[in-house]
Structure formats: structure tokens, C-alpha cells
Design an enzyme around this catalytic site. Sequence first.
Site, PDB file in Angstrom:
ATOM      1  N   HIS A 244      75.572  55.932 -23.260  1.00 41.06           N
ATOM      2  CA  HIS A 244      74.685  54.996 -23.967  1.00 41.06           C
ATOM      3  C   HIS A 244      75.054  54.843 -25.439  1.00 41.06           C
ATOM      4  O   HIS A 244      74.897  53.750 -26.001  1.00 41.06           O
ATOM      5  CB  HIS A 244      73.227  55.475 -23.887  1.00 41.06           C
ATOM      6  CG  HIS A 244      72.532  55.156 -22.603  1.00 41.06           C
ATOM      7  ND1 HIS A 244      72.858  55.757 -21.414  1.00 41.06           N
ATOM      8  CD2 HIS A 244      71.528  54.301 -22.338  1.00 41.06           C
ATOM      9  CE1 HIS A 244      72.077  55.281 -20.466  1.00 41.06           C
ATOM     10  NE2 HIS A 244      71.258  54.386 -20.997  1.00 41.06           N
ATOM     11  N   ASP A 267      65.999  59.116 -20.318  1.00 46.94           N
ATOM     12  CA  ASP A 267      65.948  57.789 -19.688  1.00 46.94           C
ATOM     13  C   ASP A 267      66.466  57.901 -18.242  1.00 46.94           C
ATOM     14  O   ASP A 267      67.037  56.963 -17.690  1.00 46.94           O
ATOM     15  CB  ASP A 267      66.761  56.763 -20.497  1.00 46.94           C
ATOM     16  CG  ASP A 267      66.399  55.318 -20.187  1.00 46.94           C
ATOM     17  OD1 ASP A 267      65.422  55.084 -19.442  1.00 46.94           O
ATOM     18  OD2 ASP A 267      67.105  54.424 -20.670  1.00 46.94           O
TER      19      ASP A 267
HETATM   20 ZN    ZN Z   1      63.889  53.595 -19.870  1.00 46.07          ZN
END
Ligand code: ZN
EC number: 3.5.1.25
Length: 377
Positions: A244, A267
Site C-alpha cells: 500500500h 485493512d
Molecule cells: Zn478498509
Amino acid sequence: MSLTLADARIVTPEGVHEGWLTIEDGRITHVGHGSAPRAGLSVGGRHVVPGFVDLHNHGGAGGSFPTGEQDRARDAVALHRRHGTTTTVGSLVTDSIEGLTRAAASLAELCEEGLLAGLHLEGPYISRARCGAHDPALLREPSPQELAGLIKAGRGHIRMLTIAPELPGALDTIRMAVAEGVIAAIGHSDADYEQTIVGIEAGASVATHLYNAMPPLGHRAPGPVAALLDDERVTVELVNDGVHVHAAMLRLAYEVAGPGRTVLITDAMSATGLGDGDYALGSMRVHVRDGVARLAEGGSIAGSTLTMDVAFRRAVQEVGMSLPDAVQVASLTPARVLGLAGRIGSIAVGKAADLVVLSDSLEVDGVMKDGVWITEP
Ligand SMILES: [Zn+2]
């Protein structure tokens, strides 16, 4: 019941010391230096860190919080606990209001059981231009009235709302959320620098996965990243999976915001702990290849397969954080965001015995939650 852990390298936000700690009735009752005054369980000089606190997590082990299925959610929480996360916020993704209402009501029961520390609505009040893995057909204009209904369905357990401040109605919705005790987080937003500042002034205090799903830093157009990093009121989330965000950009954010305003999140989505294959995130189809989750259509990154132990290890080994700073960004600062720092988030007398025993290479060897071993070291 009293248990002493001896021969430990105890990591606190202040430093690392060799010592021991005693646990009674699920809480830490003594933390000492040197050798323990009573016989205890030796951890053989390994590091003991506070249990990790994950503010942004969609699931794991095949379970997906957005579906609201309780048994699968239990599997996801159990997986993340084995990886050292003792406090998990369950994140929903953009769905119809009926779907969100159903999932919030179902997962509120798991919050009441203490399995989840709250719920996070990531959508539907987000930008079409920056919706990432959220279903664009289900995005909505922010509405305080509608949000009030969702908060009611979640019986007070909705703790965070991700919102794009540039949308019509967003500022009133942020004010309403904050007044109801819901943390407003700026994210999945196409806001410029000024619009972001207006959102912060309205009460937003978290950046949802800084850098991802927002305009990038530019020297003439600083965008939301600069506004969020620059403001003492804002804590920034970072997905430290090496996919990310580049380690150099993560280091930059952390050096500006410091360990008191930086939090590591996963996440994570349902594939976490399972490996490559085809999965769903809300209504969207996701392919996981080499551990990277992407939308089947368009290829946007769709959550992660990260666990907090890996995020923590990378923070030390790839980003260069000290262990005391790493325990802040993985435990104490997210606990503070949730208003739980009096009870969890660090190794201190009076706090819950949520602990992780780490090997020299920072792999998880043992996890304790409320004084009970999830996995024994
Ligand atoms: Zn998320």
C-alpha cells in the site's frame, strides 16, 4: 489467580528493560526491573509488548465483517488474535443502508461480548473518484439523518466513520458524528488541501489509510496528505504491508506526525491467513495473488492480507522505528484514538494483561488477552 512472567524484555513507550510483571484477575498488577521476587514463568529473555490494537480491519480466515455473519466474524477475530491483535475494530464497506443496518445490528452483539472493540463505517459517504474497492453504485451523499439511523442500529458501537469532506452534506455529517461520539475519519476522498482543513475544523480527527484513496502529495497542490499530516488534531492510519505504501513514504509520515499521531492498521480482508484465491469484499469480487488483494475488475488494491505482527515487525525492520515507538503506533496510539488508553495499549500497572511475546526476530511466540493465553509462549 496470579501469574508472574519473568526474564522478559519489557517494551513500553519509554524504553525497553529487563524485568518481570505480575498478572492478577486479567490485569497487570506489578511491573519490575531485574529478577522477579517470586517464581514465575520465564519467557527466556524474549520481548514482551502490549497486545496490538487494530482500528481498521475487514476480516480474515475467510470471515468478512461486512457480511455481518457472526460465526465467520469470530473466525476472523480468532485469526487476528493469534497474530497478536487483542483489540479489533470491525470495518464495514460501502453497502446499501439496509445492508449496513443489518451488519451493524448483528456485529453490535459481538461488541457487547467484547469480541470487537467497535465498528467502523468505511462508506457509503465517500468519493466516486477515490472509491477504490467500494461499489460505486452504492455510494451516497452524506446525511446526518441517515447516519443517525445507522448509529442506532449499531447500538452505540459504531466508533468511526470514514467520509470525504468535499461531498455535499459532509460537514454537517462530520459534526453530527462527533457529537454522537463517533470518530470522523477523512478518507476515500478527492478533497484538496483547503477542503481537508475544513473537514478537520468540522471535527475529523483521523486519516483513513493515509496516502491510499486520496490525491498524492504535490509541491504546488499539497492535497489532503499535507493537511492531515500537518495538523496536531489528526492521527494518521498507515497500511504497512509493503504494498500500500512505500517504506520511505511511511517513514516520512511517521517523522512528521510522530508516534503519538501515527497508527498501524491492517485493512485486512477475508483472505488474510488463507492465501491466494478468489474472495469478496462487500459486493466486490477480489483476486488475491502473491498475498496482494485486488479487485477482479479494474485491479484496485482491495484491502490487504496483513496482520498486525507483520506490520509491527516491518515498522522496526523496514521503516527503522525503535521498539518503544513501534509499540506506540501499534498499541498505545490506536488505544488513545478509541478512548481506551486508560485500560489497554501499554504494559502498565492497572491495565488489562493484553500481551504479546516476541522472538528475537519479532515473530509472535505467545499471545495473552485479559490474562488468558490465546497461544502459550
Ligand atoms: Zn478498509
